[in-house]
Design an enzyme around this catalytic site. Structure first.
Site, mmCIF file in Angstrom:
data_model
loop_
_atom_site.group_PDB
_atom_site.id
_atom_site.type_symbol
_atom_site.label_atom_id
_atom_site.label_comp_id
_atom_site.label_asym_id
_atom_site.label_seq_id
_atom_site.Cartn_x
_atom_site.Cartn_y
_atom_site.Cartn_z
ATOM 1 C CE LYS A 1 -0.333 -0.690 -2.330
ATOM 2 N NZ LYS A 1 0.681 -1.591 -1.777
ATOM 3 C CE LYS B 1 -2.292 -0.082 1.123
ATOM 4 N NZ LYS B 1 -1.110 -0.897 1.063
HETATM 5 C C1 PBG Z 1 3.703 -2.384 0.213
HETATM 6 C C2 PBG Z 1 2.579 -1.858 0.993
HETATM 7 C C3 PBG Z 1 2.289 -0.500 1.242
HETATM 8 C C4 PBG Z 1 1.230 -0.474 2.129
HETATM 9 C C5 PBG Z 1 0.849 -1.794 2.384
HETATM 10 N N1 PBG Z 1 1.687 -2.651 1.654
HETATM 11 C C6 PBG Z 1 3.016 0.722 0.807
HETATM 12 C C7 PBG Z 1 3.072 1.017 -0.621
HETATM 13 O O1 PBG Z 1 2.448 0.399 -1.467
HETATM 14 O O2 PBG Z 1 3.842 1.929 -0.936
HETATM 15 C C8 PBG Z 1 0.658 0.784 2.709
HETATM 16 C C9 PBG Z 1 -0.096 0.634 3.981
HETATM 17 C C10 PBG Z 1 -0.340 1.894 4.716
HETATM 18 O O3 PBG Z 1 -0.052 3.018 4.248
HETATM 19 O O4 PBG Z 1 -0.850 1.784 5.835
HETATM 20 N N2 PBG Z 1 3.454 -3.088 -0.916
#
Ligand code: PBG
Length: 328
Positions: free
Chosen positions: A200, A253
């Site tokens: 991520k 992601k």
């Molecule tokens: C939180 C989380 C996020 C997303 C999914 N889970 C935001 C982040 O990490 O700041 C983002 C998903 C998206 O942008 O569609 N842990």
């Protein structure tokens, strides 16, 4: 011309093209991310046109519609009341909280729908970070790893008790997959799976999501836990840890700007690989289509096909329902 090889022969008719097509999309590939809140009203999300934050009642109904379209799974993202946010995010493990109530309601109405939950503290944490925050002597923010993992364990157990099929840690703390696996097994939840956010990245493409949940960090950024967008080998390092720690599925992601990472992860593991087409990717495609600049159906299906072709078995996408409808 005397050409022994004419690749165009394989493209001559729709029938031949369908025989030689290497990748295709199905609603069975999709996970629909869903936003919801405590209010009885449904609210359109300003930062994500076409996406709604549902009441629990509407969430159950919408989840059923997605399931009827052939989508096997949803992932839940709650908007927590400001008054319930605390530095240690205690609300995330409350068995009567918004998420466990939603899980129970969905599982009662749609027992065969796979319910996935997000395990991270950002919706619950008064600092808006995925973990527990302290300030050091110089006033710099620090996200505490091991303290956070202790809270994530409680959150994952709370989701399991409510009936979640899969818990999905999105926090990027070290060692959380092993700790959650151990805790689930100790409590008799050995059948609850872990879909780990393995690679991520600290991405600007999450902006609209944080608007949807009011979950942006109050201070600082997420670069000390989410990955540097310049790094690819490090994704393999995270993969090796997640595999060793017992992840059932791994995730990359964002998806579209990170297709090379999806391919590398695909080639480095036998586990199922998921990819998350995140809120910023959604917004780009949606806004360009709404302006009439791109053909929405064509551009969305092509973007999803590209993610699948890169090596994703599973795609998390806000277009899941629309795409499933188009694919019917
Ligand atoms: C939180 C989380 C996020 C997303 C999914 N889970 C935001 C982040 O990490 O700041 C983002 C998903 C998206 O942008 O569609 N842990």
């Amino acid at each position: 011309m005397n050409l022994p090889h004419r690749p165009r022969r394989n493209r001559r008719t729709p029938a031949i093209r369908s025989l030689v097509r290497e990748t295709s999309l199905s609603p069975a590939d999709f996970i629909l991310p869903m936003f919801f809140h405590e209010d009885a009203e449904d609210t359109p999300i300003a930062s994500m046109p076409g996406v709604t934050r549902w009441s629990v009642e509407s969430l159950v109904k919408e989840a059923g519609e997605a399931h009827a379209l052939g989508i096997p799974a949803i992932v839940l993202f709650p908007k927590i009341e400001e008054s319930q946010k605390t530095p240690l995010a205690e609300e995330c493990a409350n068995d009567e909280g918004l998420v466990p109530r939603a899980i129970r309601a969905i599982k009662t109405a749609h027992p065969t729908l796979c319910v996935i939950t997000d395990v991270a503290l950002d919706p619950y944490n008064s600092d808006g970070h995925d973990g527990v925050v302290i300030r050091d002597e110089r006033g710099e923010l620090e996200i505490l790893n091991d303290e956070t993992v202790r809270v994530l364990i409680e959150q994952a157990l709370c989701h399991a008790r409510a009936g979640a099929d899969i818990v999905s840690p999105s926090d990027m703390m070290d060692g959380r997959v092993a700790a959650i696996r151990q805790a689930l097994d100790d409590e008799g939840y050995e059948d609850v799976s872990i879909l780990s956010y393995t690679a991520k990245y600290a991405s600007a493409f999450y902006g609209p999501f944080r608007g949807a949940l009011d979950s942006a960090p109050k201070d600082g950024d997420k670069k000390t836990y989410q990955m540097d967008p310049g790094n690819a080998r490090e994704a393999i390092r995270e993969l090796q840890h997640d595999e060793a720690e017992g992840a059932d599925m791994v995730m990359v992601k964002p998806a579209g700007p990170y297709l090379d990472i999806i391919t590398r992860i695909r080639e480095s593991t036998t586990l199922p690989v998921a990819a998350y087409q995140v809120s910023g990717e959604y917004l780009m495609l949606k806004s360009a289509s709404a302006a009439g600049w791109l053909d929405e159906k064509a551009i969305v299906l092509e973007s999803l096909l590209g993610i699948k072709r890169a090596g994703a078995d599973i795609i998390l996408t806000y277009f899941a329902k629309q795409a499933a409808g188009w694919l019917k």
